[in-house]
Design a protein around this motif. Structure first.
Motif, PDB file in Angstrom:
ATOM      1  N   VAL A  72       0.861  -1.181   0.000  1.00 58.65           N
ATOM      2  CA  VAL A  72       0.000   0.000   0.000  1.00 58.65           C
ATOM      3  C   VAL A  72       0.897   1.230   0.000  1.00 58.65           C
ATOM      4  O   VAL A  72       1.726   1.409   0.886  1.00 58.65           O
ATOM      5  N   ALA A  73       0.740   2.083  -1.037  1.00 57.31           N
ATOM      6  CA  ALA A  73       1.594   3.258  -1.165  1.00 57.31           C
ATOM      7  C   ALA A  73       0.802   4.400  -1.790  1.00 57.31           C
ATOM      8  O   ALA A  73      -0.238   4.190  -2.413  1.00 57.31           O
ATOM      9  N   LYS A  74       1.325   5.622  -1.625  1.00 57.99           N
ATOM     10  CA  LYS A  74       0.696   6.798  -2.224  1.00 57.99           C
ATOM     11  C   LYS A  74       0.619   6.602  -3.733  1.00 57.99           C
ATOM     12  O   LYS A  74       1.531   6.064  -4.351  1.00 57.99           O
ATOM     13  N   ASP A  75      -0.481   7.013  -4.323  1.00 59.34           N
ATOM     14  CA  ASP A  75      -0.795   6.886  -5.746  1.00 59.34           C
ATOM     15  C   ASP A  75      -1.102   5.451  -6.166  1.00 59.34           C
ATOM     16  O   ASP A  75      -1.300   5.189  -7.341  1.00 59.34           O
ATOM     17  N   GLY A  76      -1.139   4.539  -5.207  1.00 57.08           N
ATOM     18  CA  GLY A  76      -1.502   3.155  -5.501  1.00 57.08           C
ATOM     19  C   GLY A  76      -3.002   2.958  -5.361  1.00 57.08           C
ATOM     20  O   GLY A  76      -3.673   3.678  -4.626  1.00 57.08           O
ATOM     21  N   ARG A  77      -3.518   1.959  -6.058  1.00 60.36           N
ATOM     22  CA  ARG A  77      -4.949   1.645  -5.999  1.00 60.36           C
ATOM     23  C   ARG A  77      -5.179   0.663  -4.855  1.00 60.36           C
ATOM     24  O   ARG A  77      -4.447  -0.316  -4.718  1.00 60.36           O
ATOM     25  N   VAL A  78      -6.192   0.932  -4.039  1.00 59.44           N
ATOM     26  CA  VAL A  78      -6.491   0.094  -2.879  1.00 59.44           C
ATOM     27  C   VAL A  78      -7.994  -0.131  -2.730  1.00 59.44           C
ATOM     28  O   VAL A  78      -8.803   0.634  -3.259  1.00 59.44           O
ATOM     29  N   ARG A  90      -4.248  -3.055  -4.746  1.00 57.11           N
ATOM     30  CA  ARG A  90      -4.762  -3.634  -5.983  1.00 57.11           C
ATOM     31  C   ARG A  90      -3.673  -3.519  -7.040  1.00 57.11           C
ATOM     32  O   ARG A  90      -3.054  -2.469  -7.175  1.00 57.11           O
ATOM     33  N   THR A  91      -3.457  -4.575  -7.808  1.00 56.83           N
ATOM     34  CA  THR A  91      -2.402  -4.550  -8.817  1.00 56.83           C
ATOM     35  C   THR A  91      -2.870  -3.966 -10.133  1.00 56.83           C
ATOM     36  O   THR A  91      -2.066  -3.555 -10.948  1.00 56.83           O
ATOM     37  N   GLY A  92      -4.177  -3.983 -10.376  1.00 57.04           N
ATOM     38  CA  GLY A  92      -4.694  -3.455 -11.630  1.00 57.04           C
ATOM     39  C   GLY A  92      -4.717  -4.489 -12.736  1.00 57.04           C
ATOM     40  O   GLY A  92      -5.279  -4.281 -13.784  1.00 57.04           O
ATOM     41  N   ARG A  93      -4.087  -5.624 -12.499  1.00 53.97           N
ATOM     42  CA  ARG A  93      -4.075  -6.696 -13.488  1.00 53.97           C
ATOM     43  C   ARG A  93      -5.136  -7.719 -13.147  1.00 53.97           C
ATOM     44  O   ARG A  93      -5.368  -8.022 -11.998  1.00 53.97           O
ATOM     45  N   ARG A  94      -5.729  -8.247 -14.178  1.00 49.03           N
ATOM     46  CA  ARG A  94      -6.701  -9.321 -13.976  1.00 49.03           C
ATOM     47  C   ARG A  94      -6.096 -10.583 -14.545  1.00 49.03           C
ATOM     48  O   ARG A  94      -5.680 -10.611 -15.699  1.00 49.03           O
ATOM     49  N   SER A  95      -6.043 -11.600 -13.732  1.00 50.15           N
ATOM     50  CA  SER A  95      -5.453 -12.839 -14.225  1.00 50.15           C
ATOM     51  C   SER A  95      -6.509 -13.657 -14.950  1.00 50.15           C
ATOM     52  O   SER A  95      -7.685 -13.601 -14.646  1.00 50.15           O
ATOM     53  N   THR A  96      -6.059 -14.408 -15.945  1.00 51.31           N
ATOM     54  CA  THR A  96      -6.958 -15.281 -16.678  1.00 51.31           C
ATOM     55  C   THR A  96      -6.471 -16.709 -16.489  1.00 51.31           C
ATOM     56  O   THR A  96      -5.264 -16.964 -16.434  1.00 51.31           O
TER      57      THR A  96
END
Length: 76
Positions: free
Chosen positions: A40-46, A65-71
């Protein structure tokens, strides 16, 4: 729960901004029981799981949140 981008954080609080058509900013209190998952960091998605207590929003769990969706393998 509330998902957005961290705009400010310190040991006692975390501020998260939801962007888009209906932007909203929320400030969450962090305490000794607040769990943190990931980086968790500034400018990161949570995503913040919280409860309301005494007029304040208390973060129970903050997940990066990584922003990536795994398939699944073999699917596209």
């Amino acid at each position: 729960q509330f998902t957005g981008v961290v705009t400010a954080m310190d040991k006692k609080s975390i501020t998260v901004e939801k962007r888009g058509k209906a932007p909203r900013t929320m400030v969450f209190v962090r305490d000794d029981d607040t769990k943190q998952v990931g980086d968790v960091a500034k400018d990161g998605r949570v995503t913040v799981h919280y409860r309301e207590e005494g007029g304040q929003f208390v973060a129970q769990r903050v997940e990066a949140r990584t922003g990536r969706r795994s398939t699944p393998a073999g699917r596209r």
